[in-house]
Structures are given as C-alpha cells and as structure tokens.
Design a protein around this motif. Structure first.
Motif, PDB file in Angstrom:
ATOM      1  N   UNK A   9      -6.256   2.600   1.698  1.00 36.69           N
ATOM      2  CA  UNK A   9      -5.466   3.662   1.099  1.00 36.69           C
ATOM      3  C   UNK A   9      -4.034   3.215   0.790  1.00 36.69           C
ATOM      4  N   UNK A  10      -3.646   2.049   1.291  1.00 34.62           N
ATOM      5  CA  UNK A  10      -2.298   1.558   1.035  1.00 34.62           C
ATOM      6  C   UNK A  10      -2.266   0.854  -0.313  1.00 34.62           C
ATOM      7  N   UNK A  11      -1.626   1.475  -1.284  1.00 31.92           N
ATOM      8  CA  UNK A  11      -1.474   0.898  -2.614  1.00 31.92           C
ATOM      9  C   UNK A  11      -0.253   0.002  -2.607  1.00 31.92           C
ATOM     10  N   UNK A  12      -0.475  -1.299  -2.731  1.00 33.76           N
ATOM     11  CA  UNK A  12       0.625  -2.251  -2.588  1.00 33.76           C
ATOM     12  C   UNK A  12       1.662  -2.125  -3.688  1.00 33.76           C
ATOM     13  N   UNK A  13       1.327  -1.518  -4.785  1.00 31.80           N
ATOM     14  CA  UNK A  13       2.262  -1.425  -5.894  1.00 31.80           C
ATOM     15  C   UNK A  13       3.114  -0.173  -5.852  1.00 31.80           C
ATOM     16  N   UNK A  14       2.626   0.878  -5.223  1.00 29.93           N
ATOM     17  CA  UNK A  14       3.328   2.153  -5.388  1.00 29.93           C
ATOM     18  C   UNK A  14       3.439   2.999  -4.134  1.00 29.93           C
ATOM     19  N   UNK A 105      -0.197  -5.431  13.571  1.00 26.44           N
ATOM     20  CA  UNK A 105      -0.307  -4.251  12.705  1.00 26.44           C
ATOM     21  C   UNK A 105       0.380  -4.509  11.366  1.00 26.44           C
ATOM     22  N   UNK A 106       1.578  -5.066  11.423  1.00 26.10           N
ATOM     23  CA  UNK A 106       2.307  -5.361  10.191  1.00 26.10           C
ATOM     24  C   UNK A 106       1.590  -6.433   9.380  1.00 26.10           C
ATOM     25  N   UNK A 107       1.054  -7.430  10.052  1.00 26.68           N
ATOM     26  CA  UNK A 107       0.422  -8.534   9.339  1.00 26.68           C
ATOM     27  C   UNK A 107      -0.806  -8.083   8.554  1.00 26.68           C
ATOM     28  N   UNK A 108      -1.470  -7.032   9.007  1.00 25.20           N
ATOM     29  CA  UNK A 108      -2.605  -6.538   8.243  1.00 25.20           C
ATOM     30  C   UNK A 108      -2.173  -6.063   6.858  1.00 25.20           C
ATOM     31  N   UNK A 113      -1.369  -7.416   0.793  1.00 20.55           N
ATOM     32  CA  UNK A 113      -0.407  -7.358  -0.306  1.00 20.55           C
ATOM     33  C   UNK A 113       0.250  -8.678  -0.674  1.00 20.55           C
ATOM     34  N   UNK A 114       0.110  -9.723   0.126  1.00 20.80           N
ATOM     35  CA  UNK A 114       0.819 -10.968  -0.148  1.00 20.80           C
ATOM     36  C   UNK A 114      -0.074 -12.162   0.162  1.00 20.80           C
ATOM     37  N   UNK A 148       7.239  -7.491   1.790  1.00 16.68           N
ATOM     38  CA  UNK A 148       7.017  -6.252   2.538  1.00 16.68           C
ATOM     39  C   UNK A 148       8.063  -6.110   3.630  1.00 16.68           C
ATOM     40  N   UNK A 149       8.387  -4.858   3.926  1.00 21.00           N
ATOM     41  CA  UNK A 149       9.302  -4.536   5.022  1.00 21.00           C
ATOM     42  C   UNK A 149       8.613  -3.514   5.926  1.00 21.00           C
TER      43      UNK A 149
END
Length: 232
Positions: A9-14, A105-108, A113-114, A148-149
């Motif tokens: 559900x995480x859209x990396x663009x928006x 968690x962040x690395x997922x 996205x990267x 990403x932040x």
C-alpha cells in the motif's frame, strides 16, 4: 525482522506512511538518549546527536566504519557545505533487539523504493527549558537530499509543540501535520515532500525533551567519499 502489515500500500512516488510500532519496547531505548553529546554545530546547547551507518546483507545488520555527515547548501542553508563529525551510536544500543527492529522496519521501505542497502541512523535529542525553545529543524522547511526519510519517536517529556509537517510544495499547505507520539514511525520519500518539525516549548520548570531516531536511505557523505552502497 518486523513485517509490514500491507507494504504494497506504500506508493513510493506519492505516499507517506505513519504507523505505530508496538513491538518496540521504548523503555529499553530511552536511557541511551540521556548521555548524548551536544551538537557542536548549533548554538544554544539544545540539540544532542549521534550518528551511525548500517548495511543490510541478507538477514544481517552490519555496522559500517565511521563516516562524516555532509549536506550541500541546496538542502541545508544553515550547515550546508560543512563536513560534520558526530560520535557513533552506543554499541549497546546497536546490539539491542528493539533498536534493530526499528532499522529493519525502515529497511523494508528502502527495499520497496530504492536500490540502496545502506541506512544512516541519527539519534537526536532536542531539549527545551523555561528560558529557551528547542528547535528540531533550525534549517526550516527542507529536504535532506536522500531517497527515503523515517522519523521514529522514542520519547516526549515535559514539552508541547514539535509538530511534524510534510509539504508537497515548499510554499504550499502541508499534506500531513502531526505531533509524533512515542512509538509512531513516519516514513516518506524525500523527493516527494519537504519536511519540517516546529519548535518545542517546556511545559514545566523542568527540562523538556524530544527524543527521535531519524533514518535515511542512503546516508549523506562528503563528496569524496561517495554516496553510499547500492545492491546493484
């Protein structure tokens, strides 16, 4: 390693994601903020900071050798073009299960996205007293210059304010505005949103504190040291 409930559900663009990470025991992390060194690059002695870098290799979290921090003036008008030196995170903190859960968690999101397999972790305390506000973002509304932040809130004690905002346009209205409560994790794409956190004010005569981990993918290094590691 934590699993996101619905990472697709995480859209990396928006999009941005705000989640409560209940699996992290905050009481295990709080003591590691009590002895952070003052940030020598800011006047006022209200911000304290450590910084470390990690590489993810399979299911292993590897702490990388010490590296300095660098942002250009394009991203940081106050401390841009300054090579900054911060101490490493405490080895006991790095070894703790709860800290590693946050990084995983962040690395997922980084995987989604990267192409980078490197994460920088800034451990930051901002204080406020009856005589002085604490400013988590003295550079104002800004971008960091990464992919990403993530901002993970560990502790808020004796303060008001410290509201985090995400802006699609620097001079526009925020798309997100919220005080991050302990345990909440905000993740967003740096190129999609400018961000800012408002000053904190002490609510009593005692010192107030705001403790967070700020994670970036990749890190921010002086030009001669390159731009982190890619898994390609």
């Amino acid at each position: 390693m934590l699993n996101l409930s619905k990472p697709q559900e995480f859209n990396c663009l928006a999009s941005y994601v705000l989640e409560m990470v209940n699996a992290v025991k905050l009481e295990q992390l709080k003591p590691f903020f009590d002895f952070l060194p003052a940030d020598p690059y800011l006047a006022g002695n209200y911000r304290f900071r450590n910084l470390s870098h990690f590489q993810i290799a399979g299911d292993r979290l590897i702490k990388l050798p010490h590296r300095q921090l660098f942002q250009s003036k394009v991203y940081n008008p106050i401390l841009g073009d300054v090579v900054r030196e911060y101490p490493e995170l405490d080895d006991r903190l790095v070894a703790s299960v709860d800290f590693q859960k946050i990084v995983w968690e962040f690395f997922q999101f980084c995987q989604l996205c990267t192409n980078f397999n490197e994460v920088a972790v800034h451990q930051i305390r901002t204080t406020a007293s009856s005589q002085q506000l604490g400013n988590p973002a003295p550079e104002g509304i800004h971008r960091d210059g990464v992919e990403l932040v993530g901002i993970f809130s560990v502790n808020r004690t004796g303060i008001e304010g410290g509201e985090t905002h995400l802006y699609p346009e620097k001079d526009g209205r925020p798309a997100f505005s919220k005080i991050l409560n302990p345990g909440e994790f905000l993740v967003f794409r740096d190129s999609q949103y400018f961000h800012y956190t408002s000053p904190v004010k002490a609510t009593t005569s005692e010192l107030g504190v705001r403790d967070v981990f700020v994670l970036t993918c990749p890190g921010l290094f002086p030009p001669e040291s390159g731009v982190g590691s890619s898994d390609q």
